[in-house]
Design a protein around this motif. Structure first.
Motif, PDB file in Angstrom:
ATOM      1  N   UNK A  66      -4.742  -2.660   1.939  1.00  0.00           N
ATOM      2  CA  UNK A  66      -6.024  -3.323   1.120  1.00  0.00           C
ATOM      3  C   UNK A  66      -5.706  -5.293   1.310  1.00  0.00           C
ATOM      4  N   UNK A  67      -6.420  -5.874   0.849  1.00  0.00           N
ATOM      5  CA  UNK A  67      -6.392  -6.741   1.050  1.00  0.00           C
ATOM      6  C   UNK A  67      -7.778  -7.775   0.735  1.00  0.00           C
ATOM      7  N   UNK A  68      -7.836  -8.566  -0.321  1.00  0.00           N
ATOM      8  CA  UNK A  68      -8.572  -9.674  -0.475  1.00  0.00           C
ATOM      9  C   UNK A  68     -10.173  -9.849   0.344  1.00  0.00           C
TER      10      UNK A  68
ATOM     11  N   UNK B 140      -3.573 -14.956   6.826  1.00  0.00           N
ATOM     12  CA  UNK B 140      -3.970 -13.876   7.709  1.00  0.00           C
ATOM     13  C   UNK B 140      -2.483 -12.721   7.301  1.00  0.00           C
ATOM     14  N   UNK B 141      -2.620 -12.685   5.767  1.00  0.00           N
ATOM     15  CA  UNK B 141      -1.844 -11.718   5.494  1.00  0.00           C
ATOM     16  C   UNK B 141      -2.054 -10.473   5.705  1.00  0.00           C
ATOM     17  N   UNK B 142      -1.435  -9.441   6.102  1.00  0.00           N
ATOM     18  CA  UNK B 142      -1.741  -7.803   6.086  1.00  0.00           C
ATOM     19  C   UNK B 142      -0.866  -7.378   5.164  1.00  0.00           C
ATOM     20  N   UNK B 143      -0.205  -6.283   4.349  1.00  0.00           N
ATOM     21  CA  UNK B 143       0.858  -5.528   3.686  1.00  0.00           C
ATOM     22  C   UNK B 143       0.839  -4.901   5.175  1.00  0.00           C
TER      23      UNK B 143
ATOM     24  N   UNK C 276       0.192  -1.221   0.001  1.00  0.00           N
ATOM     25  CA  UNK C 276      -0.302   0.362   0.194  1.00  0.00           C
ATOM     26  C   UNK C 276       1.112   1.209  -0.148  1.00  0.00           C
ATOM     27  N   UNK C 277       0.083   2.511  -1.054  1.00  0.00           N
ATOM     28  CA  UNK C 277       1.030   3.858  -0.968  1.00  0.00           C
ATOM     29  C   UNK C 277       0.147   4.344  -0.967  1.00  0.00           C
ATOM     30  N   UNK C 278       0.644   5.719  -0.499  1.00  0.00           N
ATOM     31  CA  UNK C 278      -0.379   6.873  -1.170  1.00  0.00           C
ATOM     32  C   UNK C 278      -0.175   7.835   0.271  1.00  0.00           C
TER      33      UNK C 278
ATOM     34  N   UNK D  47     -11.112  -2.579   0.104  1.00  0.00           N
ATOM     35  CA  UNK D  47      -9.504  -1.377   1.086  1.00  0.00           C
ATOM     36  C   UNK D  47     -10.359  -1.135   2.759  1.00  0.00           C
ATOM     37  N   UNK D  48      -9.191  -1.473   3.426  1.00  0.00           N
ATOM     38  CA  UNK D  48      -9.802  -1.516   5.341  1.00  0.00           C
ATOM     39  C   UNK D  48      -8.967  -0.479   5.825  1.00  0.00           C
TER      40      UNK D  48
END
Length: 116
Positions: free
Chosen positions: A95-97, A104-107, A6-8, A36-37
């Motif tokens: 963001x995520x699906x 359990x993956x999150x950026x 994620x960026x911005x 988007x969370x």
């Protein structure tokens, strides 16, 4: 293996705008609904906006028409245009699906801070 970057994010005054981007490094992207969370300090992570593989969108009530989610399947990107930002929008955005297909993956997320 999945990677979401994620960026911005940034610091803006109330009423300002930001455009968030999410780059997905995944084998298959276009068929999955993406979202988007956000997570504010001391609060649970919540869904802000979602978009299906073909572009159907949905938003949390608190968005009130201020945000627009979009995606580019060819580039494996998801975007969130945020206008009329409020101090209560301050959070880390991820963001995520929507179906959490990557477990359990999150950026790392991107910090959005809105000053009053």
């Amino acid at each position: 293996q999945v990677q979401l970057v994620e960026s911005g994010g940034g610091l803006v005054q109330a009423g300002g705008s930001l455009r968030l981007s999410c780059a997905a490094s995944v084998n298959i992207f276009g068929i999955y609904a993406m979202g988007w969370y956000r997570q504010a300090p001391g609060k649970q992570r919540e869904l802000v906006a979602r978009i299906s593989g073909v572009g159907s969108t949905g938003y949390a009530d608190f968005v009130e028409g201020r945000f627009t989610i979009s995606r580019d399947n060819a580039k494996k990107m998801v975007y969130l245009q945020m206008n009329s930002l409020k101090p209560e929008d301050t959070a880390v955005y991820y963001c995520n699906s929507v179906a959490r297909i990557w477990g359990d993956y999150w950026g790392q997320g991107t910090q959005v801070t809105v000053s009053s």
